[in-house]
Enzyme design. Structure first.
Site, PDB file in Angstrom:
ATOM      1  N   CYS A  45       0.843  -1.214   0.000  1.00 15.65           N
ATOM      2  CA  CYS A  45       0.000   0.000   0.000  1.00 15.65           C
ATOM      3  C   CYS A  45       0.869   1.251   0.000  1.00 15.65           C
ATOM      4  CB  CYS A  45      -0.894   0.031   1.240  1.00 15.65           C
ATOM      5  SG  CYS A  45      -1.997  -1.363   1.369  1.00 15.65           S
TER       6      CYS A  45
HETATM    7  C1  BEZ Z   1       0.616  -4.649   1.848  1.00 14.73           C
HETATM    8  O1  BEZ Z   1       0.144  -3.561   1.546  1.00 14.73           O
HETATM    9  O2  BEZ Z   1       1.801  -4.854   1.750  1.00 14.73           O
HETATM   10  C2  BEZ Z   1      -0.254  -5.737   2.376  1.00 14.73           C
HETATM   11  C3  BEZ Z   1      -1.427  -5.439   3.041  1.00 14.73           C
HETATM   12  C4  BEZ Z   1      -2.201  -6.479   3.540  1.00 14.73           C
HETATM   13  C5  BEZ Z   1      -1.790  -7.778   3.366  1.00 14.73           C
HETATM   14  C6  BEZ Z   1      -0.629  -8.064   2.663  1.00 14.73           C
HETATM   15  C7  BEZ Z   1       0.161  -7.039   2.167  1.00 14.73           C
END
Ligand code: BEZ
Length: 211
Positions: A45
């Site tokens: 994200c």
């Molecule tokens: C991420 O943004 O890296 C992420 C968020 C939730 C689960 C897995 C990865």
């Protein structure tokens, strides 16, 4: 039932990093992108938000407003923004909805319980000036989206909204387009007096109209 293409994007009022926003009023007559993130302070994200912030001039040039959402509170979004700036070089320069009660995530079907029953998947909606949904995608948490592809689709959507054309596989702005099947050859000749390439009668290729 899940939101489908052509549906009106549901209106809502939300607390965002840029204050309280009434969604439809905020969109005005512009195009919009509404996209969700599973959680604040997560790595994928962080990269998506930094990259989207860098694309602001591209969204502005196309008359598109961008809004993010995650199911965390405002103070968390604000702290995380500093990390995004530090690690990605650009802080989010668009409103981020604080949807801790998942009200808007639920309204837009961004929570897919068989994937995760509390966090959103990576949804993105492109919304037209008529407030209708023109594109929706859902990616899993483990896969970052391609925001250049979202811009590419917006280019196609904006062109095909104005002209009776469609865009072929992997098309990019400026490349040749296809005359839609609903336009007869007689009508097409009026619009394209120089003619078109037609490897098959139903596959009529012309230079992209301007704008
Ligand atoms: C991420 O943004 O890296 C992420 C968020 C939730 C689960 C897995 C990865």
């Amino acid at each position: 039932m899940a939101l489908q293409l052509g549906d009106i994007a549901p209106d809502f009022e939300a607390d965002t990093t840029q204050g309280k926003i009434k969604f439809h009023e905020w969109l005005g007559n512009d195009w919009g992108v509404l996209f969700s993130h599973p959680k604040d302070f997560t790595p994928v994200c962080t990269t998506e938000l930094g990259y989207t912030a860098k694309l602001k001039p591209e969204f502005d040039r196309r008359g598109v407003k961008v809004m993010g959402l995650s199911v965390d509170p405002l103070d968390s979004h604000r702290l995380w923004s500093k990390d995004i700036e530090e690690t990605q070089g650009t802080a989010p320069n668009f409103p981020m909805i604080a949807d801790a009660d998942r009200r808007i995530a639920t309204l837009y079907g961004m929570i897919h319980p068989n994937a995760n029953d509390t966090l959103t998947v990576r949804s993105a909606f492109v919304i037209g000036p008529d407030k209708k949904i023109k594109l929706s995608i859902n990616y899993p948490a483990s896969t970052g989206r391609n925001f250049d592809e979202i811009l590419r689709v917006i280019d196609s959507l904006q062109l095909t909204a104005k002209h009776q054309v469609a865009t072929p596989v992997n098309w990019r702005a400026g490349e040749d387009v296809i005359i839609v099947p609903s336009v007869s050859d007689d009508d097409a000749r009026k619009k394209y007096p120089d003619g078109w390439k037609a490897p098959k009668p139903y596959l009529r290729i012309v230079p992209s109209p301007k704008g």
